[in-house]
Design an enzyme around this catalytic site. Structure first.
Site, PDB file in Angstrom:
ATOM      1  N   GLY A  40       0.806  -1.217   0.000  1.00 44.42           N
ATOM      2  CA  GLY A  40       0.000   0.000   0.000  1.00 44.42           C
ATOM      3  C   GLY A  40       0.836   1.262   0.000  1.00 44.42           C
ATOM      4  N   LYS A  52      -6.655  10.853   6.943  1.00 38.77           N
ATOM      5  CA  LYS A  52      -8.105  11.059   6.860  1.00 38.77           C
ATOM      6  C   LYS A  52      -8.808  10.484   8.082  1.00 38.77           C
ATOM      7  CE  LYS A  52      -6.953  13.024   3.338  1.00 38.77           C
ATOM      8  NZ  LYS A  52      -5.546  12.855   3.733  1.00 38.77           N
ATOM      9  N   GLU A 192      -3.677  20.313   6.390  1.00 41.63           N
ATOM     10  CA  GLU A 192      -4.413  19.213   7.018  1.00 41.63           C
ATOM     11  C   GLU A 192      -3.930  18.977   8.447  1.00 41.63           C
ATOM     12  OE1 GLU A 192      -5.730  16.685   3.035  1.00 41.63           O
ATOM     13  OE2 GLU A 192      -4.388  15.758   4.490  1.00 41.63           O
ATOM     14  N   ALA A 324      -2.338  10.369  -5.096  1.00 39.82           N
ATOM     15  CA  ALA A 324      -2.510   8.930  -5.254  1.00 39.82           C
ATOM     16  C   ALA A 324      -3.296   8.591  -6.515  1.00 39.82           C
ATOM     17  CB  ALA A 324      -3.219   8.357  -4.026  1.00 39.82           C
ATOM     18  N   HIS A 450     -32.687  17.799  -4.981  1.00 43.30           N
ATOM     19  CA  HIS A 450     -32.930  18.731  -3.864  1.00 43.30           C
ATOM     20  C   HIS A 450     -33.471  17.948  -2.672  1.00 43.30           C
ATOM     21  CE1 HIS A 450     -34.173  22.385  -1.753  1.00 43.30           C
ATOM     22  NE2 HIS A 450     -35.318  21.753  -1.493  1.00 43.30           N
TER      23      HIS A 450
END
Length: 471
Positions: A40, A52, A192, A324, A450
């Site tokens: 990964g 995240k 971040e 990424a 909506h």
């Protein structure tokens, strides 16, 4: 020595490498992937995913602290930084297992070890130093997907030490929760981390050497973001540089030169260096093969070819944008070109969305207003504020805006820029529109549900042509 023969060898198992390997396997190529660490790569283990998870914690914590705004009561709200980090690491571990499963599913052989390239007949031979000795991988084609690492400041006293001066990796696994944090650099990574620690109560200062934060974004969005971050208590110094860092027994004192030429001192428990990244090109044998490297990144053509027969490179190791999804797409382009697939197109970087997962979120695709004008376009610009959207009001997220830029003559959507709740999820609507070469009429005639935040995308398009409804 174990010898492996295959059609394709991929060095690095990040989002570029493992996706390239999967696509190759789908096309019937016998594939070997070589990884020195966890499957990964940085993204899943020390980048996109764990950050995240941390930012989600910060978001929930922020909502809990403001529960009364929703008619709720939440008293004695606090956090356990060890538990926060543990959850983040658990998410990464789960994702790594997922990549391992995908390798097995697609019958991709995984070789764990450190790779080095040597000259071969049709493509470089890959020698891999493993924990059991050395393996040799002979492939018809080799893809470099070795990624990148944090760029450091080549100045005495500003080097990361893992304790007081952190790179992104240390910032993800803090040994303490700093009361005061200094972030050097205001790109997506810096902002971040500033957003995460600020939300958890750290007194946060951001230093940026250019005249605005998030300098890759549209200037209007940058200014909006700075205003919001300052409202949250962040201190932001633009046009400023860190001259030196003096480390004490338990804190750091930074000397910052501001845009007026004066200096000021900023005290912090920890410092995060977020000044960009540089490609992992060292100790791979690239120079001996004749691979061209420019400012820490491998040079490639539009088909990701290095100029050395049978050797390609994708992702962060070939340079910006360091994303990424860009790496994954390059991996697919590269493999499909190798396999002779029809309809393969070179990468168009203006179709790549960029996202910053701060609070508020920032997302964009295509040209900024300034870049569009620089390229000679006469533009029409539309804007719509979150405060004019019913869903945003219901969510308690009225701060934000959507901005769209069109070519006045052709109606082409040149760029879209957003700031506010969930814009990182919304941006792909405009990404798809640009990919399909949509013009203003296509977007005007689309029917948006909506009540949703997506209605603001429609309204922004309408605004560019004097037809906005709800402001």
């Amino acid at each position: 020595m174990t010898e492996h023969t295959c059609d394709l060898a991929v060095i690095g198992s990040g989002p570029g490498g493992y996706v390239a390997a999967i696509r190759a396997a789908q096309l019937g190529m016998k594939t070997v992937i070589i990884e020195r660490d966890a499957l990964g790569g940085v993204c899943l283990n020390w980048g996109c995913i764990p950050t995240k998870a941390l930012l989600r914690t910060a978001e929930v914590y922020h909502q809990m602290k403001h529960a009364d705004a929703y008619g709720l009561k939440a008293e004695g709200v606090s956090f356990d930084i060890e538990a926060v980090v543990k959850r983040s690491r658990g998410v990464s571990a789960q994702m790594e297992k997922g990549v391992g499963f995908l390798m097995k599913k697609n019958k991709i052989e995984v070789v764990k070890g450190v790779a080095k390239l040597e000259k071969g007949a049709n493509a470089p031979v890959v020698k891999v130093k493993t924990d059991k000795g050395e393996d040799k991988v002979k492939a018809k084609h080799v893809i470099l997907a070795t990624g990148a690492r944090a760029r450091t400041i080549p100045q005495a006293g500003l080097e990361p030490d893992g304790k007081f001066i952190w790179t992104a990796k240390e910032a993800m696994i803090p040994d303490v929760m700093p009361k005061k944090l200094l972030v050097i650099g205001s790109g997506a990574i810096g902002i971040e981390f500033a957003s995460f620690y600020n939300a958890l109560g750290a007194e946060t200062t951001v230093v940026e050497m250019v005249d605005r934060i998030l300098p890759a974004e549209d200037e209007e969005i940058s200014k909006f973001a700075e205003k919001q971050f300052k409202k949250q208590g962040m201190k932001i110094l633009t046009g400023a540089t860190v001259e030196k860092l003096d480390k004490g027994s338990d804190a750091v004192k930074a000397t910052v030169k501001t845009k007026d030429g004066k200096t000021q001192e900023v005290e912090a428990d920890r410092v995060v260096l977020a000044i960009g990244i540089t490609g992992n090109t060292e100790n791979l044998g690239l120079e001996a093969l004749g691979v061209k490297i420019d400012r820490g990144h491998v040079e490639v053509n539009e088909w990701l070819e290095t100029g050395v027969k049978g050797l390609y490179a994708i992702g962060d190791v070939v340079g910006a944008p360091w994303l990424a999804h860009k790496a994954s797409h390059e991996g697919i382009i590269c493999v499909e070109k190798i396999a002779g697939q029809k309809g393969v197109h070179p990468m168009n970087v203006t179709l790549i969305p960029g996202c910053t997962y701060s609070h508020p979120q920032v997302a964009s695709v295509g040209l900024t207003e300034a870049k569009a004008k620089e390229k000679g376009h006469k533009v029409k610009v539309g804007r719509f504020p979150f405060v004019g959207n019913g869903k945003a009001i219901a969510l308690g997220e009225p701060e934000g805006m959507v901005k769209t830029i069109f070519d006045e003559k052709t109606g082409e959507l040149l760029g879209a820029h957003m700031i506010g709740a969930e814009v990182t999820e919304l941006i792909q609507g405009f990404g798809l529109a640009r990919s399909m070469e949509a013009v203003e009429e296509d977007l005007m005639h689309a029917i948006f549900p909506h009540p949703t935040l997506s209605e603001m995308m429609h309204e922004s398009v309408l605004d560019a042509y004097g037809r906005v409804m709800h402001v």
